[in-house]
Design a protein around this motif. Structure first.
Motif, mmCIF file in Angstrom:
data_model
loop_
_atom_site.group_PDB
_atom_site.id
_atom_site.type_symbol
_atom_site.label_atom_id
_atom_site.label_comp_id
_atom_site.label_asym_id
_atom_site.label_seq_id
_atom_site.Cartn_x
_atom_site.Cartn_y
_atom_site.Cartn_z
ATOM 1 N N SER A 62 45.754 37.931 39.985
ATOM 2 C CA SER A 62 45.423 38.547 41.259
ATOM 3 C C SER A 62 44.756 37.503 42.134
ATOM 4 C CB SER A 62 44.504 39.760 41.072
ATOM 5 O OG SER A 62 43.258 39.361 40.524
ATOM 6 N N THR A 63 44.900 37.652 43.442
ATOM 7 C CA THR A 63 44.291 36.703 44.380
ATOM 8 C C THR A 63 43.279 37.440 45.241
ATOM 9 O OG1 THR A 63 45.992 37.041 46.070
ATOM 10 C CG2 THR A 63 46.374 35.299 44.446
ATOM 11 N N LEU A 64 42.212 36.729 45.598
ATOM 12 C CA LEU A 64 41.137 37.282 46.407
ATOM 13 C C LEU A 64 40.754 36.238 47.444
ATOM 14 C CD1 LEU A 64 38.973 39.570 46.785
ATOM 15 C CD2 LEU A 64 37.525 38.251 45.231
ATOM 16 N N THR A 103 39.748 35.797 31.032
ATOM 17 C CA THR A 103 40.213 35.671 32.415
ATOM 18 C C THR A 103 39.757 34.350 32.996
ATOM 19 O OG1 THR A 103 40.141 38.075 32.755
ATOM 20 C CG2 THR A 103 40.202 36.689 34.723
ATOM 21 N N ARG A 148 42.793 43.040 46.691
ATOM 22 C CA ARG A 148 43.421 41.935 45.971
ATOM 23 C C ARG A 148 44.941 42.075 45.978
ATOM 24 N NH1 ARG A 148 40.723 39.151 41.653
ATOM 25 N NH2 ARG A 148 38.468 39.477 41.728
ATOM 26 N N LEU A 149 45.607 40.941 45.909
ATOM 27 C CA LEU A 149 47.050 40.914 45.682
ATOM 28 C C LEU A 149 47.281 40.814 44.179
ATOM 29 C CD1 LEU A 149 50.017 40.593 46.595
ATOM 30 C CD2 LEU A 149 49.591 38.119 46.748
ATOM 31 N N GLU A 150 47.904 41.841 43.580
ATOM 32 C CA GLU A 150 48.127 41.882 42.138
ATOM 33 C C GLU A 150 49.535 41.379 41.820
ATOM 34 O OE1 GLU A 150 45.891 42.682 39.960
ATOM 35 O OE2 GLU A 150 44.334 43.596 41.225
ATOM 36 N N LEU A 151 49.650 40.546 40.772
ATOM 37 C CA LEU A 151 50.931 39.963 40.379
ATOM 38 C C LEU A 151 51.126 40.145 38.885
ATOM 39 C CD1 LEU A 151 50.395 36.633 42.325
ATOM 40 C CD2 LEU A 151 51.958 38.457 43.020
ATOM 41 N N GLN A 152 52.361 40.460 38.473
ATOM 42 C CA GLN A 152 52.675 40.650 37.064
ATOM 43 C C GLN A 152 53.845 39.752 36.670
ATOM 44 O OE1 GLN A 152 51.220 42.549 34.710
ATOM 45 N NE2 GLN A 152 49.617 43.139 36.148
ATOM 46 N N ASP A 321 35.169 42.838 41.597
ATOM 47 C CA ASP A 321 35.501 42.632 42.998
ATOM 48 C C ASP A 321 34.258 42.720 43.857
ATOM 49 O OD1 ASP A 321 38.073 42.373 42.291
ATOM 50 O OD2 ASP A 321 38.805 44.231 43.187
#
Length: 420
Positions: A62-64, A103, A148-152, A321
């Protein structure tokens, strides 16, 4: 929990054998497979293109966006931090550390505001790539308030999380009111600075235990905290409060919460380190950072932060967060003051206290997360080292630690008065 030696020293009997077998059986039932973890093998930056490569599968990312200064935090679940490359293109510097045991966090300090676009995992799940697109400062500021942008990774190439085979429910009762505030000791002058001293661990949480003398960290830290209190009160220049003055348990948030509720000017949490290598020795001072200064700092923070967990229930659960944004938007000045005090403490105490080669370190300790109170965690030595343990447990050693803290505190506040 008893060690093998404890069990062999207990009277033999059918009841004890059944208890041992039951314990082993339950442990095997509740065991979970380890999380697969991929190391961050490389980070490649080519203009606005960024690629993060892994040597094994990861669980997701995820990006923040964090503004002022502008940077991008990339949290990768199921990963371990690696070596950071030089900055290039839109990225001024790259930093890595452990946000948690499983993480990794990569922080891209931006040369100018930029947003993440076209983020995706490779088809084999072994890399994550995205582009940085320059934007205005106002646009970056607005974007930083978004979720956040979540990526899998692709489902077939994703690290599997541990499988829950059993769950345990523990009743914890109704929420209790905030803990009672401790007595403020020293001169009866509210204009004098207030220092809150926190003796680490306590109650059912003994902390580390010396393999040489059996001394418990919770007792040593309380002795040192009392010695520091006495020296500071004797100086007549500050007021002092102890988060605990006896053998009681406090949730980590309650510790710095006491400092905040008292409107303390400085918070010092006292601890004693431990290591498998019994030759490790020397004191160190930690201040708060979203990215740990090294893996040892990350491991220590993870271990100390577990003091909140009782029977699997996190009594002080908080949002990563929220804490990340809080740290970045409201704690910058507080963290700078804490870092200045950490360096001062090392300088003033070094005549009486042995410090490690790299004494000032950074990690995400829960107990340091008061956004408006400069806070340090003072690892006064290694309880696992025979010499350190004897020094920290002795009245003479505790007096030396207290003297160093007292001198640092006096100079710290004298500087603040002079600068106003």
């Amino acid at each position: 929990m008893f060690s093998d030696k404890d069990w062999t020293n207990r009277p033999a009997g059918r009841h004890n054998r059944l208890m041992l077998l039951a314990s082993l059986f339950l442990s095997s039932l509740m065991a979970t497979p380890a999380v697969l973890a991929g190391n961050i093998g490389a980070i490649e930056i080519d203009g606005g293109d960024v690629t993060v490569r892994f040597d094994d599968f990861v669980a997701g990312a995820s990006t923040l966006l964090l503004a002022g200064p502008d940077r991008i935090a990339l949290d990768i679940a199921g990963a371990q931090a690696g070596r950071s490359p030089q900055g290039a293109g839109l990225v001024r510097t790259v930093r890595q550390g452990q946000q948690g045991p499983d993480t990794a966090r990569v922080v891209l300090d931006l040369d100018r505001p930029a947003l993440v676009s076209n983020a995706r995992f490779a088809a084999d799940g072994r890399s994550l790539s995205f582009q940085l697109s320059p934007v205005s400062a106002d646009e970056f500021q607005r974007a930083s308030r978004a979720p956040r942008l979540e990526l899998q990774p692709p489902a077939g190439f994703r690290a599997k999380p541990p499988e829950k085979r059993y769950s345990v429910t523990v009743p914890i009762g109704k929420a209790k009111p905030a803990v009672a505030l401790p007595k403020i000791e020293g001169p009866n002058n509210p204009r004098l600075p207030l220092v809150v001293i926190d003796a680490g661990h306590g109650g059912h949480d003994p902390g580390a235990i010396s393999p040489h003398s059996g001394k418990r960290e919770k007792d040593i830290t309380l002795g040192i905290a009392r010695a520091i209190r006495d020296d500071l009160i004797a100086s007549g220049r500050v007021r002092v409060a102890l988060t605990r003055s006896d053998d009681r348990y406090l949730v980590l948030e309650e510790r710095y919460g006491i400092a905040r509720r008292l409107k303390a000017d400085l918070f010092i949490s006292i601890h004693a380190d431990a290591a498998e290598n019994q030759q490790a020795s020397g004191a160190s001072i930690y201040t708060l950072s979203e990215v740990a200064s090294d893996r040892e700092a990350a491991r220590l923070a993870a271990r100390e932060n577990k003091a909140n967990i009782i029977n699997g229930v996190d009594l002080g659960a908080h949002s990563n967060d929220v804490s990340s944004i809080l740290l970045d938007l409201t704690q910058r000045e507080t963290m700078n003051v804490a870092s200045d005090f950490a360096r001062l403490l090392q300088r003033e105490a070094s005549d009486d206290v042995k410090f490690r080669t790299t004494a000032h370190r950074f990690a995400s300790f829960v107990v340091l997360k008061a956004p408006d109170t400069p806070s340090v965690l003072f690892e006064t030595g290694f309880i696992s080292n025979e010499v350190d343990s004897e020094f920290l447990a002795s009245p003479a050693g505790q007096k030396k630690v207290a003297r160093g803290v007292r001198d640092a505190v006096q100079i710290h506040f004298a500087r603040q008065i002079a600068s106003n």
